[in-house]
Structure formats: structure tokens, C-alpha cells
Motif scaffolding. Structure first.
Motif, mmCIF file in Angstrom:
data_model
loop_
_atom_site.group_PDB
_atom_site.id
_atom_site.type_symbol
_atom_site.label_atom_id
_atom_site.label_comp_id
_atom_site.label_asym_id
_atom_site.label_seq_id
_atom_site.Cartn_x
_atom_site.Cartn_y
_atom_site.Cartn_z
ATOM 1 N N LYS B 235 0.838 -1.206 0.000
ATOM 2 C CA LYS B 235 0.000 0.000 0.000
ATOM 3 C C LYS B 235 0.877 1.263 0.000
ATOM 4 N N SER B 236 1.931 1.225 0.791
ATOM 5 C CA SER B 236 2.786 2.423 0.821
ATOM 6 C C SER B 236 3.471 2.620 -0.533
ATOM 7 N N LYS B 237 3.767 1.507 -1.211
ATOM 8 C CA LYS B 237 4.348 1.629 -2.563
ATOM 9 C C LYS B 237 3.328 2.236 -3.524
ATOM 10 N N ALA B 283 -11.382 9.441 -4.916
ATOM 11 C CA ALA B 283 -12.142 8.277 -4.445
ATOM 12 C C ALA B 283 -11.208 7.126 -4.117
ATOM 13 N N LEU B 284 -10.209 6.923 -4.974
ATOM 14 C CA LEU B 284 -9.254 5.835 -4.755
ATOM 15 C C LEU B 284 -8.443 6.082 -3.482
ATOM 16 N N GLU B 289 -7.067 4.722 1.993
ATOM 17 C CA GLU B 289 -6.795 5.223 3.349
ATOM 18 C C GLU B 289 -7.752 4.598 4.368
ATOM 19 N N ASN B 290 -9.006 4.454 3.976
ATOM 20 C CA ASN B 290 -9.988 3.924 4.927
ATOM 21 C C ASN B 290 -9.945 2.414 5.048
ATOM 22 N N ASP B 291 -9.223 1.791 4.131
ATOM 23 C CA ASP B 291 -9.057 0.341 4.170
ATOM 24 C C ASP B 291 -10.404 -0.390 4.171
ATOM 25 N N SER B 367 -17.852 7.702 -4.875
ATOM 26 C CA SER B 367 -16.978 6.826 -4.100
ATOM 27 C C SER B 367 -16.292 5.824 -5.030
ATOM 28 N N TYR B 368 -15.195 5.245 -4.544
ATOM 29 C CA TYR B 368 -14.492 4.277 -5.376
ATOM 30 C C TYR B 368 -15.386 3.093 -5.702
ATOM 31 N N PHE B 369 -16.076 2.562 -4.684
ATOM 32 C CA PHE B 369 -16.903 1.385 -4.946
ATOM 33 C C PHE B 369 -18.047 1.729 -5.904
#
Lengths: 197, 873
Positions: B235-237, B283-284, B289-291, B367-369
Motif C-alpha cells: 500500500k505504501s508503494k 475516491a481511490l 486510506e480507509n481500508d 466513491s471508489y466502490f
């Protein structure tokens, strides 16, 4: 007329493909494949049916008008001509028609998008067609309408779906004439139904 | 379909397939398995094909049941592990099948990835071959996209670049077996390409935006098969390398691009349309971030089958084209009829089921979804266009491809959701209120209402909805009903062209379900607006009824309508009074107005009755008694006794032809064929003394008017016969269009009649069809000129505020209210015609006309703003 049974390969139509996750609805129907397999020029007819721009529509109400067919089918694409199937004696509609589209690809779209949908309360039976020729607009049944209606009449009159019905010699000869409900394939070899054992 | 392992593989031989299928007779060793001679009974196919048929059937239905999926996984892997390397037919078939699922059923991509990774656990080599296959596919697709893709390519249903998205999504999902850095690098390659394509700050790059969106929307798939211990690192990558790179992409603002919005530029629009390319990155980021994941926890589900004995696969970077190499295709001008083509213009959010007071039935489109779900549904609808019944099934089954409780249960009513939300304790965690059926119905409608054009023929979406209803009538009828009511209540702000699509959709929909509809709900509008023929809701009601009348018997429709709507069964173009006045004037007062109201040239009171009878006898008598030329000559002779001889002659000819063929339009066509030379002579004059072009056009318009009057009560037939006259070259398209928009019928009310509007669109469609290049269409520009004249004339009769603002939808008494609605419909048509035929508009000339004729500033500004947007279409 050659009545011998010569089923043949339908080449690309017999090919088993895995490039789609589900069947295509714009493929020739089982009826068309069966007929083509038995006809001398079946494969040619089948290939023509993909590019003729013509479709066959069955299961129409006898009162369904050209205008209604035009209204529904023109949503697929511009129509060149609608040919109503007529009772050969009464010259009244007898439940089928041919539609010729101006753009050839629209016949495939009509089969894909409209087969099985309803018009005038009846589920349309739409199939590809190798191309309209004169005289095909007339029903081939003995009564003048479609042969399937004759069969239905027999089935309803004789119990057991007509399986106890033994056709007369004359009727057997008539059944051996090269025809189908769509007035198709004058050069077709037919699978002659024998009288039940 | 369930996987019957016993039947299929339990009694398998060393190669993993059933002994019964080992009969190799008939297989000649070539791969032309399709060329086997047909034999009665079971065809003898190569074993590889038989095995592939069995296995692929299960792969195509993979995931319909999650429990069965895990049960079947091991057994599905077995024949692959045993045959993949040794049997080429099997291998090729399987690869085709995997590719088909990837590109046609994108909701199954995670199941497919789990399956491939399970195969990899059994054989690193086969896993490697599968990864290479998809990597090579990606490379081939890029190559295809760089050149101009063939219209008949396998990817033509969704487009090459959309297919790239789906293959990239599968590779992303294989993150358990593919090196993370390699996957990140490939994503970076796509983002860099998108940034390069969009480097021109002034102009939007359609392809750049498509690649940018397609890449970002697939990013979370990298994390699905990622072990918890490496997830944080990955995720950090993603943030460090992908998100930061994506931020450099300059999404062109689309605030001023409104001509493709489904709703008019007004504050009364149903919702604010937003550019999805602007929404995807925020959105992504929020999603990561919210996992929050809506995917099934596949890592846990498939973990028992996953091992990495020989380490991860490495995939090389792709050979990417430069922006310059893509310059020929970067505007996507050759993308047609697919998802790629939708990126030609900015893509906007589309909503039907707006949030309720306390809950929403669909995930937010911001939102992303919300974006992903719509993206998947759109891909399924477009990709499996060749089987609409399967589309309806796949969409309805989509629930099982997301985490449990992502959606509420099927068929739950709004009332039930309201009760649940109201009665739920404040501290209780809320269950989902999203209705899958709402989301998928919204997706079909978004494609049906796509502007400037739908990607597939509209009838495809109409009948897919019919199949969707047929699958689960009870549950889906309410979903459809809410959409129908939503568009009806917003008909006044809905784009003019979309209003026509709405009418068409409902006529097909009603036709498939017995024409039943709760018309009573709309009765108050119908009564109050009865005299305001341009009122959008009245237009919708009358048009749906008129269209339904074209699909069945009048008595069927009559039985479904409330008494107040029975008047709408009369779809005549002209009133009796209009006909009376017209015929009296045409025949120099030789008939009374009373006779004129139901006048026919065959009636005894007609000055032509005896001649028409002779013509009838010529057609219907058993023996032809006289020459048709003599009869027509006599009609011509008698017409000359009137003050307008040419006009009278044309009306007599056309009306008699219509009467001779009144059984159906094909009968009319036959009579037209037989009478063509008389019609042409009446319109164009004799070969020795032809009429001038101006006179010919006037005569053509007489002929059209005569036809419309002859088929007054059946306007649809009249317009079909008009098309025939046009196709025979008896009338020109120009005359047909002008008569539609400015003729005796059209001049005042053509935008209130669905048949005339439809005729104008279809004529312009045919005139502009098959013209890929920018080219002026004279007929279109004539129509636009007439529309501008009309807008100018009517806006002069309205105040500035009446022009600038939409009238109150419930207002019916004010003097100008129908004029205001007429003005709105003309403006609406103009907006749609400019958008639909933008390539064929003479922009400079049109600008001059607007400058010269439109006096109202707000009107002129609005039209000019649309002109300014045409180059983006």
C-alpha cells in the motif's frame, strides 16, 4: 428428388469455440442448422443467412399488421421491406413474415435483440434467413397456411399428439415434397417422416 | 452449474480425463477438430476438446456459489496440471476460455485469479505460462490500440483500451504469484503514458483520460491476494509510486462542457453531473486510506490452495508506444459502439435512484466502490451484448461476487428500508441499504441515455431490461416503476433527445408486459395540461400512447387507459376543422366546409369522383377496361379547371394512391411503384418543359402534405410511406424535412408530435450515416435555420424572464405557458441536433444566423455556448 439422408459437416458452424463465455444469440437456430445439414447447398444457405440482411419472423398473430412489425423492427435499423406471410388460398396473413433490412448487419442485431420478445401478445420467433425469393411468402400447409398449423390441428384432433395418425398415401407423398414452414430450399433433401410403427 | 467431480474426473486416467473420453477414433492429429465429418449420434471429438468443454463450462460459471468455488478449485486444477503441457488443443481452448472470462465477466476476475494461482501452486511452470499468456495479450492489445483497431476484432464490443484495463486488472489480481514491483512498474507505465498524452494543457486527450481512469480503477485489485504482512508495504508503494504519479495527470475541467449532460443547463436538474475522471483519484485515495474493501476476502478463501514453492514470477515491462505514436488514435475517433468510444467526450455520473432522506439505495457515484461497480456493470452489459439474456442473468447474480452484506437482500422495498433505518438503534451498526437491482438498472439506463450517442442500438438496452424484468418480475417491477416515475417527473428538464428515447423504451416495455401501467398517477397532469400541447409531461403521455397504438390493437390500449386519456387515442395530425378549411380552399369553394371535414376525392360530392372510380376500376375490376394514361390524363385535364391546377392534381393523385393501397403500406408502395411516372410528371413537369427547382420543391411538399392528410389518423403509416417516396427518389430529403418542421402540419407543432420528431431524426441520421469525415450537410443546416427562425419568432413573444427560466411544471393557466414550452422544445431539439450532427454543421454560417436572428441575449448566449463545445464532440 433425392430423399436419401446425407448429413454433412457445416464447417465453421460446427466448430467448437471457447472464445466467448456464453453462446451468441445471433447464431443460426437449431432448426436452420438441421435443415442446412440435410440440404445439398446447406452450408451456402447458412453462410448467406449471415449476410443476407433478411430475417424470418414466426409466431405472429394473424392480425398483426405490417405497420406493427415495422414499428418494432425499425428500432433495430432502417427497413428495406416487410413481406407478410400469406395463406396461399385466402391471401390473408398466416403468422409469419420476412423483414429485409437496408444494412445487412441489422438482421443479426434483430435476432440478438428481439428474438423471444413480444409483439401483440405473442413471443416472436426470429431466425436468420438466407434471403427472400418470390413465392416464399405463401404458407406451405395443406390448408394454405403454415404447415405447423396443420400439424397442430392434427395434434388437437387426434389424441396422443397425433401419434396415432397414419397419413394416407397421398398425404405421405405431399409430406415428401421439399418444403418447410418458411417455404425454404427448393433443392433440399428432406428427412422423410415414416408412418409410426 | 455445479461441478460434478465424480462424473468428470474421479475415474480419470493418467492424463486426468475420463476413460470414456479416451476413444481417439476420428482424430487425425490435426488441430482442425471442427472439420470432422458430421455423423449421426455423438460426434467424436478429440479428447482435449471434450475435456476443455467440460472444464470451460465450469470456468464460465465459476463463483456463482462461493462454497462450491472452493470445493471445486482443486478438482478444476487437476486436469489442467495433467494436460496443459501435453495437449495443445486443450491448452489453446483453455487459454481462450480464461481470456473470455477475463474480458466478458469482469466481476469474476478475482475468482479467476484465485484459480490461476491455485494452478500455479500445483505447477510453477504452468503458472508461468499463464502469466506469460496474459502479459503477451496485454502487449498485443497495446499494439492493436496503437494501430487503428479493426471494427470486427474480438475486443470490438468494449474496445481495445477497455480490454487492456480488464487484462491489467487480472494481472493485478495475481499479486500473490507476480512480483509486486513488476506490477507497480506496469501500472506506472500506463500512468506515464496517460500523463504524456495529456501533456497539452489546452486540449483534453480522450485516450489519455481513458488510460488514466482505467489504470487507477484497477489499483485496489493489487491488494486482494496480498498477505497481511506485505499489504502495508504494498500500500505504501502504491501511494508513493502510483498515487503520487497519478496526481501529475492534469484532468481537463469539464465545467463548461454541458452539451452531453442528460439534463438541461438549469438549476432544476435532478442532480449535479460530475466528471468521473475528476472523481477517480480522490475516491481511490479515500478507499485506500480507509481500508474498506467490498471484495470477498479471497486471500483467506483461497489460502489453502496457495503455495509459492519456486518464488514469484517476474514479468517484463511492456513495450509502450509514445504519445506521438498514438497521435493518430488519441482522439479515439475510430472507436465506435464500445466503452472506448464513450471516452471521446468527458464521462459524467448518471443517477436515477437519488439518495433518500436518511439512506441511499446505491453507492455514491463519487466513491471508489460506486465508480467500480458501475464500471463492472457497464463492461458486462457491453461485452456480452451478443446474449442479452445472459447479461440479465450475470447482473442479477452479481451479488455473490462481492463481500457478504454489501447489498441488502433482493427485492427489499423502500418502505422496508425506511422502517429499518427509522427503527434501528442509534448505536447499532447499520446494515447495507444498497439494492443491487437499483445499481444494475441504473447502469443499463446510463448506457441507454448515454450522450452524444448510445454505444449499442437502443433496442438492445430496451430488451435487456425486458429480460431483467422477466428474471424476477415481482422484485424488479418496482425498481423499473421507480425509474419510470423518476424520468416522468423530470421530463421537463430531461434532454429533448432522451425524452424520445424514454418514450421509445416505454412503448417496448409496455408492449412486453401487456400494456399495463398506472396511468391514473399521471391523470392530473393530463387533464390540467390538455391544452398545452408542448408541455413535456403531456408530450410524454401522448407519445407513449401513440407509440403503443403502433404496436397493438387500439382496443387493447383503450382498455388500459383511464376515461380522461381516451381522447389521446386519436392521434390524427389534422383536426376536422383544419381539413374542412383546407379542402374548401383547394377546390375553390366547390365543396362545403361540412363536406370538407371528412373529404375524399372518391366521394360523390367530389369533382373528381367519376375519375377516381375509373382509376379504382382499373385496379380492381377483373378486366382492364381502359388505359391508365387516359384516366390520369383526364384527371390532369379536370385539375386545370381549378385555380391551383398543379396542387389539385398532386392531391388527387396522392390521395387516390393512398386509398388504392389502404390495406397496408406495402400495398401503397406497390401502387406508388405503378404510378411513379405520373407522380414524377406532376411534381417535375414533362421532359420538354421541366419545372424549376423551386417549383419542384413546392410540389414535393404538396405531395407530402397530401400524404399526411390521406393517412391523417395513422401518422406512423404516413411517415413510413414518406420514407418509401424518399427512397424511390420521388421526393427529396430536403422537402421531407422542411415539410416536417415548417409545413402545414409542422409549422406550429412538430415538436409536440413524436412521429414528426422521429421522422426528422431518422432522415438526418440517414443523410449523415457513413460519413466519417467532417462534411457539411445542406439539409441539416436548412433545418437548423428554420428552427432558429422559429426560436427567434417565439422568443419575441416572450419576456426575458420567460425565456431565461423554465416555467413552473404545474402551471397551466398563464397565457404564454404553452409558448414557453414550445420555446423549450425547440431549444431542446437544437441542443440535440447540434450535438448529434456536430460534424455536419456549418458552424460559421450557423453563428452568423444566430447573431442576426436571435434577439434575446440569454437565448443567444446559450446557443453560442453550445457552438463553443462542438469541437469537443
Amino acid at each position: 428428388m433425392n430423399n436419401s439422408y446425407h448429413p454433412q459437416s457445416l464447417e465453421e458452424f460446427d466448430e467448437i469455440k471457447f472464445n466467448h463465455s456464453t453462446a451468441r444469440l445471433d447464431a443460426p437456430s437449431a432448426y436452420l442448422l438441421k435443415k442446412s445439414r440435410r440440404a445439398a447447398e446447406g452450408i451456402t444457405n447458412l453462410r448467406n443467412s449471415l449476410k443476407s440482411g433478411t430475417i424470418y419472423i414466426g409466431n405472429l398473430l394473424f392480425t398483426t399488421t405490417e405497420e406493427r412489425i415495422y414499428e418494432l423492427l425499425s428500432k433495430v435499423g432502417p427497413i428495406e421491406r416487410v413481406i407478410m406471410g400469406l395463406d396461399k388460398f385466402a391471401h390473408t396473413p398466416c403468422g409469419f413474415c420476412f423483414v429485409i433490412f437496408k444494412r445487412k448487419e441489422d438482421s443479426l442485431n434483430a435476432v440478438k435483440y428481439l428474438n423471444g420478445t413480444m409483439l401483440d401478445g405473442k413471443h416472436l420467433e426470429i431466425d436468420l434467413d438466407p434471403g427472400f425469393t418470390d413465392d416464399r411468402q405463401f404458407g406451405r400447409g395443406k390448408s394454405g397456411g403454415q404447415a405447423m398449423h396443420d400439424k397442430a390441428a392434427v395434434s388437437s384432433y387426434y389424441p396422443n399428439n397425433g401419434s396415432n395418425y397414419y397419413p394416407s398415401q397421398q398425404q405421405q407423398q405431399q409430406q415428401q415434397q421439399p418444403h418447410d414452414d418458411r417455404g425454404n430450399y427448393s433443392n433440399m433433401d428432406v428427412d422423410v417422416p415414416n408412418a409410426p410403427n | 452449474m455445479s461441478f460434478n467431480r465424480k462424473r468428470r474426473f474421479n475415474q480419470s486416467d493418467d492424463y486426468g480425463y475420463d476413460q470414456n473420453y479416451r476413444n481417439n477414433q476420428g482424430y487425425n492429429g490435426n488441430d482442425g477438430y471442427h472439420s470432422y465429418p458430421y455423423k449421426r449420434g455423438r460426434r467424436e471429438l478429440p479428447t482435449g476438446i471434450i475435456l476443455a468443454k467440460t472444464l470451460c463450462r465450469d470456468i464460465f460459471t465459476m463463483g456463482d456459489n462461493l462454497v462450491k468455488f472452493t470445493e471445486d478449485l482443486e478438482f478444476m486444477c487437476k486436469p489442467i496440471l495433467q494436460n496443459f503441457e501435453s495437449d495443445q488443443l486443450f491448452r489453446d481452448s483453455l487459454l481462450d476460455c480464461l481470456y473470455a472470462v477475463t474480458t466478458e465477466q469482469p466481476h469474476k476476475v478475482l475468482h479467476l485469479a484465485g484459480f490461476i494461482q491455485a494452478v500455479n501452486s500445483g505447477s510453477h511452470k504452468i503458472g508461468s505460462l499463464l502469466v506469460e499468456f496474459f502479459h503477451q495479450k496485454l502487449q498485443d492489445l497495446i499494439q492493436k490500440g496503437t494501430n487503428e483497431p479493426a471494427s470486427e476484432s474480438p475486443e470490438s464490443n468494449i474496445g481495445v483500451w477497455d480490454t487492456i484495463k480488464l487484462v491489467l486488472r487480472l494481472l493485478s489480481s495475481l499479486s500473490f504469484i507476480i512480483d509486486h514491483d513488476d506490477l507497480i512498474k506496469i501500472h506506472k507505465q500506463f500512468l506515464n503514458l496517460a500523463i504524456e498524452l495529456q501533456s497539452n494543457k489546452d486540449q483534453r486527450s480522450p485516450l489519455g483520460e481513458a488510460i488514466y481512469y482505467n489504470t487507477l480503477i484497477s489499483v485496489p485489485y493489487l491488494l486482494v491476494y496480498c498477505a497481511e504482512e506485505t499489504k502495508a508495504e504494498l500500500k505504501s508503494k502504491i501511494f508513493a509510486e502510483l498515487i503520487s504519479l497519478a496526481e501529475r495527470f492534469n484532468v481537463k475541467s469539464s465545467a463548461a462542457f454541458t452539451i452531453t449532460h442528460p439534463y438541461l443547463e438549469t438549476t432544476q436538474a435532478a442532480y449535479e453531473s460530475k466528471n468521473i475522471a475528476e472523481l477517480i483519484l480522490p475516491a481511490l485515495k479515500a478507499d485506500l486510506e480507509n481500508d474498506v474493501s467490498y471484495f470477498i476476502d479471497f486471500y483467506e478463501v483461497v489460502l489453502p490452495f496457495l503455495t509459492l514453492k519456486e518464488g514469484k514470477h517476474h514479468i517484463p515491462q511492456l513495450s509502450m508506444p509514445t504519445a506521438e505514436e498514438l497521435s493518430k488514435v488519441s482522439l479515439l475517433q475510430n472507436a465506435k459502439g464500445n466503452v472506448d468510444s464513450m471516452w471521446k467526450t468527458a464521462r459524467f455520473t448518471f443517477q436515477v435512484y437519488l439518495p433518500q432522506e436518511k439512506f441511499s439505495t446505491t453507492p455514491s457515484p463519487e466513491s471508489y466502490f460506486g465508480l467500480l461497480l458501475r464500471d463492472i456493470q457497464v463492461d458486462v452489459i457491453e461485452a456480452i451484448e451478443f446474449n442479452r439474456t445472459e447479461v440479465a442473468l450475470q447482473l442479477v447474480n452479481m451479488q455473490s461476487f462481492f463481500k457478504e452484506n454489501t447489498f441488502t437482500f433482493e427485492g427489499r422495498s423502500i418502505e422496508s428500508l425506511e422502517t429499518y433505518i427509522n427503527e434501528k438503534a442509534e448505536d447499532e451498526e447499520a446494515l447495507s441499504t444498497w439494492k443491487l437491482e437499483d445499481t444494475l438498472f441504473e447502469s443499463i439506463l446510463s448506457l441507454m441515455y448515454n450522450l452524444p450517442d448510445p454505444s449499442k442500438p437502443l433496442i438492445y438496452y430496451f430488451t435487456t431490461i425486458v429480460d431483467f424484468f422477466n428474471n424476477s418480475m415481482k422484485e424488479n417491477a418496482k425498481v423499473g416503476g421507480r425509474a419510470i416515475r423518476f424520468f416522468y417527473s423530470h421530463a421537463h428538464v430531461l434532454d429533448f433527445e432522451l425524452r424520445m428515447r424514454y418514450v421509445d423504451w416505454l412503448s417496448v416495455q409496455f408492449s412486453n408486459f401487456g400494456f399495463g401501467w398506472k396511468w391514473i398517477e399521471w391523470e392530473s397532469d393530463g387533464i390540467s395540461q390538455m391544452n398545452n400541447i408542448h408541455h413535456p409531461r403531456l408530450f410524454v403521455i401522448k407519445s407513449i400512447i401513440a407509440k403503443c397504438l403502433c404496436l397493438t390493437e387500439t382496443s387493447v390500449i383503450e382498455g388500459t387507459l383511464p376515461p380522461t386519456f381516451q381522447a389521446f387515442l386519436d392521434i390524427s395530425l389534422f383536426t376536422k376543422e383544419q381539413l374542412a378549411v383546407f379542402y374548401k380552399e383547394l377546390l375553390d369553394g366547390k365543396i362545403s366546409e361540412e363536406e370538407g371535414s371528412s373529404f375524399s376525392f372518391s366521394k360523390e360530392s367530389s369533382p373528381f369522383a367519376d375519375l377516381v372510380k375509373r382509376w379504382f376500376d382499373y385496379y380492381f375490376a377483373e378486366e382492364n377496361q381502359e388505359d391508365i394514361d387516359v384516366i390520369i390524363g383526364d384527371i390532369k385535364q379536370r385539375s386545370s379547371e381549378f385555380s391551383q391546377p398543379s396542387k389539385v392534381l398532386i392531391y388527387v393523385l396522392m390521395q387516390t394512391i393512398s386509398m388504392l393501397g389502404d390495406r397496408s403500406f406495402s400495398h401503397v408502395n406497390k401502387v406508388i411503384d405503378a404510378s411513379e411516372r405520373f407522380l414524377l410528371s406532376a411534381i417535375r413537369g414533362d421532359s420538354e418543359s421541366p419545372y424549376t427547382a423551386e417549383v419542384v420543391q413546392t410540389n414535393e411538399r404538396y405531395l407530402i402534405d397530401a400524404l399526411l392528410k390521406s393517412w391523417n389518423s395513422q401518422p406512423k403509416t404516413a411517415f413510413i410511406v414518406l420514407n418509401y417516396l424518399e427512397s424511390r427518389g420521388i421526393i427529396s430529403s430536403s422537402s421531407k424535412l422542411l415539410e416536417c418542421v415548417n409545413g402545414q402540419y409542422g409549422a406550429e407543432k412538430w415538436t409536440s408530435n413524436c412521429f414528426s420528431v422521429e421522422s426528422v431524426y431518422s432522415t438526418l441520421d440517414q443523410l449523415t450515416a457513413g460519413e466519417p469525415e467532417k462534411k457539411e450537410c445542406v439539409e441539416l443546416n436548412e433545418v437548423l435555420r428554420v428552427v432558429i427562425d422559429d426560436i427567434s419568432a417565439i422568443s419575441e413573444k416572450l419576456s426575458d424572464s420567460e425565456v431565461a427560466e423554465l416555467p413552473d411544471i404545474y402551471e397551466y393557466e398563464l397565457e404564454n405557458v404553452d409558448k414557453q414550452w414550445r420555446y423549450q422544445s425547440l431549444i431542446g431539439f437544437l441542443r440535440s441536433a447540434l450535438r448529434k450532427y456536430s460534424k455536419f454543421v456549418n458552424v460559421e454560417q450557423f453563428k452568423e444566423i444566430v447573431e442576426a436572428k436571435i434577439q434575446k441575449k440569454s437565448t443567444a448566449d446559450l446557443i453560442k455556448s453550445w457552438i463553443g463545445q462542438l469541437d469537443q464532440l
